[in-house]
Design an enzyme around this catalytic site. Sequence first.
Site, PDB file in Angstrom:
ATOM      1  N   SER A 113       0.775  -1.291   0.146  1.00 27.82           N
ATOM      2  CA  SER A 113      -0.033  -0.111  -0.090  1.00 27.82           C
ATOM      3  C   SER A 113       0.849   1.316  -0.072  1.00 27.82           C
ATOM      4  CB  SER A 113      -1.069  -0.121   1.199  1.00 27.82           C
ATOM      5  OG  SER A 113      -1.871   0.864   0.940  1.00 27.82           O
ATOM      6  N   HIS A 114       0.574   1.977   0.980  1.00 31.82           N
ATOM      7  CA  HIS A 114       1.204   3.392   1.096  1.00 31.82           C
ATOM      8  C   HIS A 114       2.706   3.225   1.769  1.00 31.82           C
ATOM      9  CE1 HIS A 114      -0.749   2.063   4.714  1.00 31.82           C
ATOM     10  NE2 HIS A 114       0.179   3.000   5.534  1.00 31.82           N
ATOM     11  N   ASP A 277      -2.151   6.493  -3.527  1.00 34.30           N
ATOM     12  CA  ASP A 277      -1.156   5.854  -2.911  1.00 34.30           C
ATOM     13  C   ASP A 277      -0.608   4.869  -3.692  1.00 34.30           C
ATOM     14  OD1 ASP A 277      -3.163   4.099  -2.641  1.00 34.30           O
ATOM     15  OD2 ASP A 277      -2.561   3.204  -0.971  1.00 34.30           O
ATOM     16  N   ASP A 279      -0.848   1.548  -4.157  1.00 35.31           N
ATOM     17  CA  ASP A 279      -1.494   0.566  -4.949  1.00 35.31           C
ATOM     18  C   ASP A 279      -3.056   1.240  -5.434  1.00 35.31           C
ATOM     19  OD1 ASP A 279      -2.388   0.543  -2.187  1.00 35.31           O
ATOM     20  OD2 ASP A 279      -3.353  -1.476  -2.259  1.00 35.31           O
ATOM     21  N   ASP A 281      -5.646   2.439  -3.821  1.00 30.94           N
ATOM     22  CA  ASP A 281      -6.842   2.289  -3.082  1.00 30.94           C
ATOM     23  C   ASP A 281      -7.079   3.535  -2.371  1.00 30.94           C
ATOM     24  OD1 ASP A 281      -5.275   1.630  -1.239  1.00 30.94           O
ATOM     25  OD2 ASP A 281      -6.117   0.089  -0.644  1.00 30.94           O
ATOM     26  N   ARG A 282      -6.237   4.360  -2.021  1.00 34.37           N
ATOM     27  CA  ARG A 282      -6.456   5.661  -1.142  1.00 34.37           C
ATOM     28  C   ARG A 282      -6.739   6.824  -1.895  1.00 34.37           C
ATOM     29  NH1 ARG A 282      -3.007   4.942   4.371  1.00 34.37           N
ATOM     30  NH2 ARG A 282      -3.396   3.123   4.872  1.00 34.37           N
ATOM     31  N   LYS A 376     -11.434  -0.338  -1.400  1.00 34.55           N
ATOM     32  CA  LYS A 376     -11.450   0.981  -1.425  1.00 34.55           C
ATOM     33  C   LYS A 376     -10.879   1.762  -2.704  1.00 34.55           C
ATOM     34  CE  LYS A 376      -7.475   1.896   1.848  1.00 34.55           C
ATOM     35  NZ  LYS A 376      -7.557   0.647   2.276  1.00 34.55           N
TER      36      LYS A 376
HETATM   37  C1  G16 Z   1      -5.345  -0.755   5.168  1.00 28.62           C
HETATM   38  C2  G16 Z   1      -6.770  -1.436   5.303  1.00 28.62           C
HETATM   39  C3  G16 Z   1      -7.468  -0.321   6.032  1.00 28.62           C
HETATM   40  C4  G16 Z   1      -6.715   0.592   6.999  1.00 28.62           C
HETATM   41  C5  G16 Z   1      -5.485   0.878   6.838  1.00 28.62           C
HETATM   42  C6  G16 Z   1      -4.822   1.369   7.954  1.00 28.62           C
HETATM   43  O1  G16 Z   1      -5.036   0.314   4.114  1.00 28.62           O
HETATM   44  O2  G16 Z   1      -7.372  -1.902   4.020  1.00 28.62           O
HETATM   45  O3  G16 Z   1      -9.012  -0.606   6.145  1.00 28.62           O
HETATM   46  O4  G16 Z   1      -7.484   1.735   7.462  1.00 28.62           O
HETATM   47  O5  G16 Z   1      -4.785  -0.302   6.431  1.00 28.62           O
HETATM   48  O6  G16 Z   1      -4.992   0.100   8.991  1.00 28.62           O
HETATM   49  P1  G16 Z   1      -4.128   0.446  10.397  1.00 28.62           P
HETATM   50  O7  G16 Z   1      -4.639   1.688  10.986  1.00 28.62           O
HETATM   51  O8  G16 Z   1      -4.130  -0.732  11.013  1.00 28.62           O
HETATM   52  O9  G16 Z   1      -2.589   0.894   9.930  1.00 28.62           O
HETATM   53  P2  G16 Z   1      -4.116   0.127   3.092  1.00 28.62           P
HETATM   54  O10 G16 Z   1      -4.326   1.247   2.177  1.00 28.62           O
HETATM   55  O11 G16 Z   1      -2.589   0.093   3.951  1.00 28.62           O
HETATM   56  O12 G16 Z   1      -4.202  -1.244   2.495  1.00 28.62           O
END
Ligand code: G16
Length: 543
Positions: A113-114, A277, A279, A281-282, A376
């Site tokens: 992800s990010h 971000d 991937d 999705d954000r 997302k």
């Molecule tokens: C993932 C999850 C999200 C979550 C985020 C942050 O997003 O899919 O639902 O809100 O992590 O999670 P945490 O607060 O546990 O670090 P992504 O965009 O990182 O895949």
Amino acid sequence: MTIKQIPTQPFSDQRPGTSGLRKKVTRFQQPHYLENFVQSIFDSVGDIQGKTIVVGGDGRYYNQQAIQIIIRMAAANGIGRVMVGRAGLLSTPAASTVIRKYRTHGGIILSASHNPGGPDGDFGIKYNTANGGPAPEKITEAIYQRSREIEHYLILDSIDTPLDQCGSYSVGNMTVEVIDPVADYAELMEELFDFDAIHDLLTGGFALRFDAMHAITGPYAREILENRLGAAAGTVMNGNPLPDFGGHHPDPNLAHAKALVEQLFSEEGPDFGAASDGDGDRNMILGKNFYVTPSDSLALLTANANLVPGYQKGIAGVARSMPTSLAVDRVAERLGIDCYETPTGWKFFGNLMDAGKVTLCGEESFGTGSSHIREKDGLWAVLFWLNILAARKQSVADIVQQHWAEYGRNFYTRHDYEEVDMEEAQGIMEHLEQQFPTLTGRRLGSYRVEQCDNFSYTDPVDGSTSSSQGIRILFEGGSRIVYRLSGTGTVGATLRVYIESYDPDPRNHQQDPQQALEPLIDIAVELGQIDSRTGRTRPSVIT
Ligand code: G16
């Protein structure tokens, strides 16, 4: 080509977190590490013989090698067909789109992800089920249990599959279909949004900037915003995906999308800015001199959904993660629809959507989405905003301020303490829980505690329960402090503190959230003994 059975031993750290398994690249590069996890997936997701799965990732370092390993293991495990994005690329929302459109058994998405990429950065892998969404906890737990007892994995002794051009290839008895990563997704977006109206907006003097942060959304944004919607060439910044994201943190927030933020807050800046971000999705949404919090964005999209063709038939309900602000709850109440509060993690929205209970959902962590897929979706949120702007012909700031005047403003901030020692972080959570018996009814500054708990959620569709999802201190009048430990970090612990207050009076709405929330921020630090326990005097990131 022969199928090889390779003996292996379990690794003890393969329990998926908030969104799959995320570790340092170097951990994934250890012999058998990726293979063990992939075999554990194949052993835990039902009968895969002859079935189709989707594989793709955000292009980060190790993406290509991992995909070749997965293809050879899929062939050895009897999978019938693997659909792979060209060059191994698929944004997370596009992977969800493809899984749903072609009704595949599921998919494997490679992304952290990010989180930063590169040889010293992070890598990740997760499994999505046939509905296109992240596997629910009972499956991720089964994968983890399998990873603890694994003794061997299967892999085909074959050469790499060429992934640079669309086409079909045979790998053993399996077919690899290399697909255009953008086409199916772009087509879905055209079905949901009024592309003609957005085209008129973008060719009529409205300036837009989209920061792809050298991550996966570059090709998607160029095709949709520039080629199909007529935005000027160059609208998409940092549009070429790079394995290390150009050395940056592909996290669309005020701290990491700095160049974009500077443009939007300059005299000559564009009317609208957005970023996505690693991937895809954000999303982060900016107007001229204006930042829209993700929580407000969800509320705004819900309140204005009637302006968007794909949602004009109405919204079944909305959902937000527990730490996300209560702004959307007020809109749902006015619309007379249900609003669900789930734990953090997109996987919790899937059941609600499959059951038709929820159309829109979102999280404070820069995630917004709808039932069009089960992830997302960053670009979707940008297009939703552009559709609203095209219909209302007002600035972002005017639209948001008008919304606050109508519903009141939920002041909101998140303070992250990153790379804290795990024991210290757990100590803070325990210390907070120990105070529960004496907290309720207590006055802290000008706030009185109404309730405190460690959030627990029972899924209204399948009855499964997830407990210990974050400590909530709820105050009279709707203010809240929430503490939880992130489930996506790869070094130590990340303590997240979410602080929120509600103010119905428009005369106060122009305040800076950090100022408006200062007394609550002080209470949050004191209650958690954050300073003394972590040795930190300020958070690492404020959003
Ligand atoms: C993932 C999850 C999200 C979550 C985020 C942050 O997003 O899919 O639902 O809100 O992590 O999670 P945490 O607060 O546990 O670090 P992504 O965009 O990182 O895949």
